[in-house]
Design a protein around this motif. Structure first.
Motif, PDB file in Angstrom:
ATOM      1  N   THR A  94     -21.814   5.514   7.392  1.00 42.56           N
ATOM      2  CA  THR A  94     -21.522   6.110   6.273  1.00 42.56           C
ATOM      3  C   THR A  94     -19.869   7.525   5.339  1.00 42.56           C
ATOM      4  OG1 THR A  94     -21.710   8.250   8.014  1.00 42.56           O
ATOM      5  CG2 THR A  94     -23.806   7.461   7.725  1.00 42.56           C
ATOM      6  N   ALA A  95     -19.209   6.403   6.615  1.00 41.05           N
ATOM      7  CA  ALA A  95     -17.784   7.004   5.505  1.00 41.05           C
ATOM      8  C   ALA A  95     -17.162   5.956   4.839  1.00 41.05           C
ATOM      9  CB  ALA A  95     -17.146   7.615   7.327  1.00 41.05           C
ATOM     10  N   VAL A  96     -17.995   5.393   4.844  1.00 42.76           N
ATOM     11  CA  VAL A  96     -17.155   3.884   3.606  1.00 42.76           C
ATOM     12  C   VAL A  96     -16.538   4.595   2.068  1.00 42.76           C
ATOM     13  CG1 VAL A  96     -18.058   2.258   2.278  1.00 42.76           C
ATOM     14  CG2 VAL A  96     -18.069   2.301   4.937  1.00 42.76           C
ATOM     15  N   PHE A 224     -23.604  -5.353   7.957  1.00 42.51           N
ATOM     16  CA  PHE A 224     -22.140  -4.246   6.781  1.00 42.51           C
ATOM     17  C   PHE A 224     -20.903  -4.424   7.422  1.00 42.51           C
ATOM     18  CE2 PHE A 224     -21.011  -0.303   6.778  1.00 42.51           C
ATOM     19  CZ  PHE A 224     -20.948   0.022   5.928  1.00 42.51           C
ATOM     20  N   LEU A 225     -20.674  -3.726   9.100  1.00 38.64           N
ATOM     21  CA  LEU A 225     -20.059  -3.643   8.995  1.00 38.64           C
ATOM     22  C   LEU A 225     -19.189  -4.603   9.541  1.00 38.64           C
ATOM     23  CD1 LEU A 225     -19.859  -0.836  12.655  1.00 38.64           C
ATOM     24  CD2 LEU A 225     -18.932  -0.704  10.082  1.00 38.64           C
ATOM     25  N   VAL A 226     -19.573  -5.941   9.443  1.00 37.13           N
ATOM     26  CA  VAL A 226     -18.864  -6.925   9.429  1.00 37.13           C
ATOM     27  C   VAL A 226     -17.875  -7.468   7.984  1.00 37.13           C
ATOM     28  CG1 VAL A 226     -18.429  -9.441   9.355  1.00 37.13           C
ATOM     29  CG2 VAL A 226     -19.978  -8.297  11.002  1.00 37.13           C
ATOM     30  N   LEU A 227     -19.070  -6.277   6.598  1.00 36.31           N
ATOM     31  CA  LEU A 227     -17.773  -6.653   5.330  1.00 36.31           C
ATOM     32  C   LEU A 227     -16.991  -5.046   4.774  1.00 36.31           C
ATOM     33  CD1 LEU A 227     -17.964  -8.674   3.159  1.00 36.31           C
ATOM     34  CD2 LEU A 227     -19.743  -6.356   2.148  1.00 36.31           C
ATOM     35  N   ALA A 228     -17.466  -4.257   5.585  1.00 36.97           N
ATOM     36  CA  ALA A 228     -16.737  -3.743   5.517  1.00 36.97           C
ATOM     37  C   ALA A 228     -15.169  -2.953   6.052  1.00 36.97           C
ATOM     38  CB  ALA A 228     -17.513  -1.657   5.889  1.00 36.97           C
ATOM     39  N   ILE A 229     -14.968  -3.405   7.199  1.00 33.60           N
ATOM     40  CA  ILE A 229     -14.337  -3.896   8.396  1.00 33.60           C
ATOM     41  C   ILE A 229     -12.827  -4.512   7.966  1.00 33.60           C
ATOM     42  CG2 ILE A 229     -12.926  -3.157  10.725  1.00 33.60           C
ATOM     43  CD1 ILE A 229     -15.077  -2.029  11.288  1.00 33.60           C
ATOM     44  N   GLY A 230     -13.903  -6.005   7.129  1.00 30.06           N
ATOM     45  CA  GLY A 230     -13.092  -6.847   7.030  1.00 30.06           C
ATOM     46  C   GLY A 230     -11.993  -6.389   5.820  1.00 30.06           C
ATOM     47  N   VAL A 231     -13.055  -5.873   4.869  1.00 27.74           N
ATOM     48  CA  VAL A 231     -12.284  -5.480   3.692  1.00 27.74           C
ATOM     49  C   VAL A 231     -11.718  -4.706   3.825  1.00 27.74           C
ATOM     50  CG1 VAL A 231     -12.783  -4.657   1.073  1.00 27.74           C
ATOM     51  CG2 VAL A 231     -14.644  -6.010   2.680  1.00 27.74           C
ATOM     52  N   TYR A 232     -11.640  -3.440   4.462  1.00 29.25           N
ATOM     53  CA  TYR A 232     -10.664  -2.408   4.677  1.00 29.25           C
ATOM     54  C   TYR A 232     -10.425  -1.993   5.805  1.00 29.25           C
ATOM     55  CZ  TYR A 232     -13.548  -0.279   0.858  1.00 29.25           C
ATOM     56  OH  TYR A 232     -13.677  -0.174  -0.214  1.00 29.25           O
ATOM     57  N   GLY A 233     -10.474  -2.987   7.242  1.00 26.65           N
ATOM     58  CA  GLY A 233      -9.708  -3.251   8.055  1.00 26.65           C
ATOM     59  C   GLY A 233      -8.506  -3.966   8.221  1.00 26.65           C
ATOM     60  N   PRO A 294     -26.485   5.232   1.938  1.00 26.19           N
ATOM     61  CA  PRO A 294     -27.175   5.476   0.497  1.00 26.19           C
ATOM     62  C   PRO A 294     -26.385   6.794  -0.094  1.00 26.19           C
ATOM     63  CG  PRO A 294     -28.601   4.651   1.944  1.00 26.19           C
ATOM     64  CD  PRO A 294     -27.563   4.723   3.120  1.00 26.19           C
ATOM     65  N   GLY A 295     -26.216   7.737   0.611  1.00 25.97           N
ATOM     66  CA  GLY A 295     -26.240   9.179   0.266  1.00 25.97           C
ATOM     67  C   GLY A 295     -24.959   9.306  -0.651  1.00 25.97           C
ATOM     68  N   SER A 296     -24.137   8.821   0.603  1.00 26.74           N
ATOM     69  CA  SER A 296     -22.730   9.277   0.846  1.00 26.74           C
ATOM     70  C   SER A 296     -22.129   8.262  -0.827  1.00 26.74           C
ATOM     71  CB  SER A 296     -21.941   9.046   1.746  1.00 26.74           C
ATOM     72  OG  SER A 296     -21.888   7.537   2.206  1.00 26.74           O
ATOM     73  N   LEU A 297     -22.504   6.874  -0.669  1.00 28.45           N
ATOM     74  CA  LEU A 297     -22.373   6.163  -1.651  1.00 28.45           C
ATOM     75  C   LEU A 297     -22.428   6.674  -3.513  1.00 28.45           C
ATOM     76  CD1 LEU A 297     -22.613   2.721   0.710  1.00 28.45           C
ATOM     77  CD2 LEU A 297     -20.527   3.312  -0.328  1.00 28.45           C
ATOM     78  N   MET A 298     -24.037   6.704  -3.581  1.00 24.05           N
ATOM     79  CA  MET A 298     -24.637   7.330  -4.259  1.00 24.05           C
ATOM     80  C   MET A 298     -23.928   8.498  -5.240  1.00 24.05           C
ATOM     81  SD  MET A 298     -28.511   6.387  -3.941  1.00 24.05           S
ATOM     82  CE  MET A 298     -28.776   7.390  -5.604  1.00 24.05           C
ATOM     83  N   SER A 299     -23.123   9.796  -4.362  1.00 20.69           N
ATOM     84  CA  SER A 299     -22.409  10.858  -4.633  1.00 20.69           C
ATOM     85  C   SER A 299     -22.228  10.858  -4.451  1.00 20.69           C
ATOM     86  CB  SER A 299     -22.462  11.540  -2.918  1.00 20.69           C
ATOM     87  OG  SER A 299     -24.104  12.064  -3.140  1.00 20.69           O
ATOM     88  N   TYR A 300     -20.265   9.888  -4.083  1.00 16.24           N
ATOM     89  CA  TYR A 300     -19.586   9.483  -4.899  1.00 16.24           C
ATOM     90  C   TYR A 300     -19.355   8.637  -6.650  1.00 16.24           C
ATOM     91  CZ  TYR A 300     -15.175   7.297  -5.150  1.00 16.24           C
ATOM     92  OH  TYR A 300     -13.403   6.470  -6.017  1.00 16.24           O
ATOM     93  N   GLY A 301     -20.002   7.713  -7.102  1.00 13.73           N
ATOM     94  CA  GLY A 301     -20.199   7.102  -7.770  1.00 13.73           C
ATOM     95  C   GLY A 301     -20.696   8.148  -8.956  1.00 13.73           C
TER      96      GLY A 301
END
Lengths: 517, 178
Positions: A94-96, A224-233, A294-301
């Motif tokens: 939710t915090a990506v 999902f977290l595998v990709l997100a933490i791989g990319v951002y961590g 999805p709510g947070s990502l769409m709001s950012y967009g």
């Protein structure tokens, strides 16, 4: 008037010493669980569910345990932003989107502003959602049910369309990134036909690498977290080490009460992102199968798309922190709505809460508000109380979070590597995911060097598992015709707006070319 | 940088083609004979769009994007295609080797001495070799981190991290805290 009276009664019950104490405890637990990479609200709620049975036996009602779990849920939503901003690793899915601008703000020495914006935006988002929930819960639940598969797919398409410009101006690289994320989301088994897909290579027999229990690396899919933490961590950290040479400084923030107060006073500058996040987040949150991510990502967009300075997004825009943070809190309240009024959980966390309600002897559904007012109104009252408690606790802990940033980078960097590895293992309990995360991290570093935007891929891996079945089921309804997205009253306008947004960069390119010639 | 841009685009184009090939994997056990052929699942089947429909066409778009990136490279439109700077200079290569070696070493050690042992070794390596911190500081942080993680994950969250050959050392701790 009845609603206000019931809410007032509910708030009084939520303010009883035991309930208030449970709300404070739940928020603090949730804050730390949410801040830990790999762990989110679902972990906190699921792990502490058994403890609530003790609370129920003590109090004899389901209200106090539910207040405790709801407070954990709230606290985790606030906590996710902390590691996104201070460490650059999303604490939870939710915090990506908070990472996109929160981390640049921290690198610029504005971590205090980012943390305060996240906390206050979360509070505003949560409060707006609470008001909407209180006033319109039953009718909104039935509106949400009008969203069938074509409507939800159209909404997903809109999310991708708003993100085409997310990674910069390189359109082919952005589209590649979105499609790459969507394809990675299909790895594993097709949930409709059960067919294995994109399993790449199979490692049979003995372990290929010590510690790996690899019969088939990809059969579990790419989480999902595998990709997100791989990319951002991992990827982001190597990129920072390479690009900043020896003089890496994460931030030069001086923690002081006056700076935090100044950040609070400056919060109104983020009103636009907060408003978009609060309303869009709540709406996406109430849709079945959508939820806070999805709510947070769409709001950012959408915040970026409607901004006068979209080029500032990704470089430390305050609205870029406010929009996703308001949205994820708003969506978490929104997700409670179908759970309580229809008995349909919209997210894994609400599924656990639903299980708890059933175990405590409650029957979620349209009759809940009429038959169990003694449970419903104190719970809604506790949403308001937890929101205030979460804001105060979060602001109180900001100096501690900023202290992490003042560590020398050569201490912070290995801590982030360790937390990334442990976080992914804690989330999925599978060492294969840890290996994959590190490999993805190094690949992300190389792609980042060549200006490939990676945020759209992260968005796509979240929305892919929702979008694909919705598309296929829609086409099944329509016998293979795409007309279904253009003929239904709700789906048609959303699809048309999405297509216009999707082709806008191409139209701009053609226009520039014509002007040039 | 310019060479890296086209080499990466070519690699990703090949990867996209491979994804298309994999997406069209025939289903040996399917009752529909059409699905037993490669690419039989990328269009309409008796159950609606086949299992390869979504990944195949997305991979096709990925491939077309790579062609577009190559065209931009040829016309020197993207910033990396205009740059003659090396992709990684000697500092970048050295740091990549040191950090990458450390992280992959950490991963391999997890299988042998578990997360907590590997965490200690990795932190000592990073703090002493890359960070050049004093031994006392390195030792304090490298010991404190596994201890904090053990109490957070194993004790509080009941998420048991692998311990490899060090498992027997943890049994007394389990007896005390769990």
């Amino acid at each position: 008037m009845d609603v206000l009276f019931s809410l007032g009664q509910g708030i009084l019950v939520a303010l009883e010493p035991l309930n208030l104490g449970l709300a404070i405890l739940g928020v603090v637990v949730g804050l730390f669980v949410g801040a830990m990479p790999g762990l989110g609200s679902v972990n906190g709620v699921a792990i502490l569910l058994p403890f609530t049975f003790v609370i129920q036996q003590m109090t004899g009602s389901a209200t106090s345990p539910m207040i405790f779990l709801a407070a954990i849920y709230y606290g985790a939503m606030y906590g996710g932003a902390i590691s996104s901003i201070t460490l650059g690793i999303p604490g939870a899915s939710t915090a990506v989107a908070t990472t996109f601008d929160g981390r640049p703000m921290a690198l610029q020495g504005r971590a205090d502003r980012a943390l305060v914006t996240a906390a206050v935006a979360s509070f505003v988002g949560g409060t707006i959602a609470n008001i909407l929930f209180t006033a319109f819960a039953p009718p909104l639940a039935f509106v949400a049910l009008k969203f069938g598969d074509p409507e939800i797919f159209a909404l997903m398409l809109l999310a991708f369309a708003t993100f085409v410009g997310l990674g910069g101006d390189d359109i082919p690289k952005t589209i590649f990134s979105i499609c790459f994320g969507l394809v990675l989301a299909t790895v594993g088994f097709d949930i409709i036909s059960g067919e294995p897909r994109l399993l790449f290579f199979e490692v049979q027999g003995e372990n290929l690498i010590p510690g790996l229990n690899a019969v088939n690396w990809f059969s579990r899919g790419i989480q999902f977290l595998v990709l997100a933490i791989g990319v951002y961590g991992i990827g982001e950290m190597i990129w920072t080490i390479n690009s900043s040479r020896d003089g890496v400084k994460m931030s030069e923030v001086n923690v002081s009460f006056s700076r935090i107060m100044a950040s609070i006073r400056n919060f109104p500058e983020a009103w636009k992102g907060t408003t978009i996040g609060s309303l869009l987040g709540f709406f996406v949150g109430i849709l079945p199968a959508a939820g806070a991510t999805p709510g947070s990502l769409m709001s950012y967009g959408v915040a970026k798309m409607t901004s006068r300075n979209p080029q500032e997004y990704g470089k430390g825009a305050v609205d870029g922190v406010a929009a996703p943070e308001a949205a994820n809190n708003s969506a978490s309240t929104g997700a409670m709505l179908p759970m309580m009024t229809l008995g349909i959980p919209g997210s894994p966390t609400t599924a656990v809460l639903l299980a708890g309600m059933v175990i405590w002897g409650l029957q979620p559904g349209p009759a809940l508000f009429a038959e169990q007012p003694d449970f419903v109104w104190p719970l809604i009252g506790s949403f308001y109380i937890s929101n205030v408690v979460a804001l105060l606790v979060n602001l109180a802990f900001i100096p501690l979070f900023l202290w992490m940033l003042r560590m020398p980078f050569t201490i912070l960097a290995p801590l982030i590597f360790v937390l990334s590895l442990v976080g992914v293992y804690a989330a999925y309990q599978n060492i294969y995911d840890v290996w994959l995360m590190v490999i993805i991290g190094f690949a992300a570093f190389f792609l980042r060097m060549l200006d490939y935007p990676l945020a759209p891929a992260v968005l796509a891996i979240v929305l892919g598992p929702i979008a694909e079945p919705k598309l296929r089921q829609s086409l099944l309804f329509s016998d293979g015709s795409f007309d279904i997205f253009f003929t239904r009253p709700i789906a048609a306008p959303i699809t048309i707006i999405a297509l216009i947004l999707l082709f806008l960069p191409l139209l701009k390119l053609i226009r520039d070319k014509l002007r040039g010639s | 940088m310019r060479r890296a841009e086209i080499v990466t685009a070519a690699f990703l184009a090949l990867l996209s083609l491979y994804f298309m090939w994999e997406a069209g994997e025939p289903s040996v056990n399917a009752w529909d004979p059409a699905l037993q052929k490669r690419f039989g699942n990328i269009g309409w089947t008796d159950e609606g769009p086949g299992s390869g429909f979504w990944p195949f066409w997305l991979s096709m778009i990925m491939f077309l994007c790579c062609v577009w990136i190559a065209a931009n490279w040829f016309r020197r439109l993207s910033p990396p295609s205009q740059s003659d700077a090396p992709f990684l200079d000697s500092y970048g290569k050295k740091m990549l080797a040191l950090v990458g070696g450390g992280v992959f070493g950490f991963l391999i050690l997890i299988g042998l001495i578990g997360f907590y042992g590997a965490m200690f070794v990795f932190m000592m390596y990073y703090l002493l070799v890359i960070g050049r911190h004093r031994l006392s500081v390195s030792l304090a942080i490298s010991v404190a981190l596994p201890v904090v993680c053990f109490f957070f994950f194993d004790v509080a969250m009941r998420i048991f991290l692998p311990k490899g050959y060090l498992e027997p050392l943890f049994i007394p701790l389990y007896d005390i805290f769990l």
